[in-house]
Design an enzyme around this catalytic site. Sequence first.
Site, PDB file in Angstrom:
ATOM      1  N   SER A   1      64.304-108.253 -25.555  1.00 37.29           N
ATOM      2  CA  SER A   1      65.580-107.711 -25.115  1.00 37.29           C
ATOM      3  C   SER A   1      66.150-108.604 -24.010  1.00 37.29           C
ATOM      4  O   SER A   1      66.391-109.778 -24.249  1.00 37.29           O
ATOM      5  CB  SER A   1      65.405-106.255 -24.664  1.00 37.29           C
TER       6      SER A   1
ATOM      7  N   HIS B   1      65.086-101.577 -32.325  1.00 38.99           N
ATOM      8  CA  HIS B   1      64.817-102.221 -31.035  1.00 38.99           C
ATOM      9  C   HIS B   1      63.485-101.769 -30.438  1.00 38.99           C
ATOM     10  O   HIS B   1      62.938-102.443 -29.568  1.00 38.99           O
ATOM     11  CB  HIS B   1      65.959-101.903 -30.069  1.00 38.99           C
TER      12      HIS B   1
END
Length: 666
Positions: A527, A640
């Site tokens: 991320s 994610h």
Amino acid sequence: MSKDKRALIAEDLTNISVHSDPQLTPDGSAYAYVSTKATENNDYESNIFFQSLHESDAKQWTFGEKNSNPRFSPDGKKVVFQSSRSGLPQLWLLSTEGGEAKQLTTFKNGATSPEWSKDGKHIIFSASLDQDDDVENQKEHSNEERQKEKEEKSKQPLVVNRLKYKSDAQGFHDNKRSQIVVLDVENESFTQLTTADAHHNVEDISPDGNLVLFTANLNVEADYELINDLFTINLTTKEVVKLTDGEGAYNSACFSPSGNKIASFGHEYAYMGATLNELYVFDVATSERYCLSKEWDMQLGDSMIGDTRLGQSTTGPVWSKDENKLFFIGTDFGATGLYQVTLNSELEVLYKDENHVFGFSYNEVNDSFVLGISTPTNPCNFYQLKQDSELVRLTNSNTDFLSEVSLSEPETLTITAEDGWEIQGWLLRPYGFEEGKKHPFVLEIHGGPHAMYGQTFFHEMQLLAAKGYVVLYTNPRGSHGYGQEFVDACRTDYGGKDYTDLMRAVDYVLDAYDFIDEDRLGVTGGSYGGFMTNWIVGHTNRFKAAVTQRSISNWLSFYGVSDIGFFFTKWEHGLNLLDDPTKLWEISPLKYAENVETPLLILHGEQDFRCPVEQGEQLFITLKHLRKEVEFVRFPGSNHELSRSGKPEMRIERLNHICRWFEEYL
């Protein structure tokens, strides 16, 4: 790190039980909790356990599927919980004396998050409903009916007319909204409390049973806002009272024992996404509020990052029985602890050590707590914290795993940044460490960026150490745990002092430890940590291998493709796409692709809506076109959260790819 035990492997993810959500019984003599573990069919199984505080062993109450959210009735004779045993999450009721569980709800889209009224006559819960749904005539579809509905939906085009039309957690949104429903336990009847075109989150119910406390954004401009206001709704009249002013985000709210006050975490975006939580107390009669935490400089709640923390737990605030104090978890200097504050803002640490308090339950009968605690070498256990501050261990979890596997104890570091700021970090020595021998090295960079590495169990870190690497992980500026100025310091400066903090940390350990091979340095992160990995390889060639995960490579496209891009870009960089696209390009790692000489492995989930897979794809195509050493691994069906809660097989594949790349190039 003991050589008498075997080295950790990626597949050990399936050998770890992860505990969460401790809930003390009303009399304080026992507690229930949830334990989650990967299964052989590439999924997770969560079950509810019960343990007397006077016994050494816990009893397993549920078996199979996903069971969670146990909540005891006020008399302690029953427990309501959430279970997917019928196909969708529904509410079930179990006698604490034993017997079969009874299904309470058969809602078409499931029922979640149950809470008892204080008299035990009602259960309040959340249900995903269409505008014209009738809660008294809900029928749960069979697996075949759900599959048919899914197939029919896949044949229809998606019509989008909202800004917030997708999210990483849910995928593409539909027109259903989370509404609050009340179950009359004796009559087995349902009443829908809320109907607005918004998601409503149950927070608590007043002691007299008249008011339900909830959060929602009921503003006309809700699609363009990130507001989460506090409301009460009267169960009889359905009158809604707004307690907050539409300027902030509030959560974890609860009534005091008398019902006269409400406590809540919240903030009003003074520093956008980098704003520290505050602790507010509201007067129910007047709706006036005051802040207990205005003089503190600490994040309230749990901001610790890990990769084995499955399941939710209470982090506060929770009222004391005399209504003069509040209890909560605080995040501070790489650890989390249990804190107490009086209504005069007098703060006291009830428990804090070099570990991770991930949840707690308070019992007003004996003023004691059950704490969930993780350490760098132990995934989780529960402890009783008594009035005299004595900590008594209740569980002895993961004993087989821990008896077999050698784990590395972290060494805490304090690194001085270029401008004199202090940066905290930790170093793991490798399995089979030998004095006088040079070992390869990996720098880990966390996501967020407003999160915190620290004293918790982290399987990925331990795996790299097990593979023979010295592992360094730090909290550069932008991280939680070090005050408001620190966590805000990377905004509008990505690739600036946050980058030099990381490089200074690498310099520090190379100077301080002669067993690190400076010619075999690796770097990885996900991320924001993926963005920074991309930035690093475009600005220095000191690393011989890099793995970028669920990363950001191009801020120009991120603005329009991420589920948070339209506000996150403004929050973190101070501008939106059309404000200054040139500036966004200047801080995009893709711009510096020609500089990359480090072999780069790109890992990305196909269903990632937070940092969409096109971010990894753009970087791969550009580097490959430039004939750089690069490889792209795309994980099907993964979002994610792949590294934390993705399918176990995909998580293991991901870890093995990371190890493979570093083994090849380091």
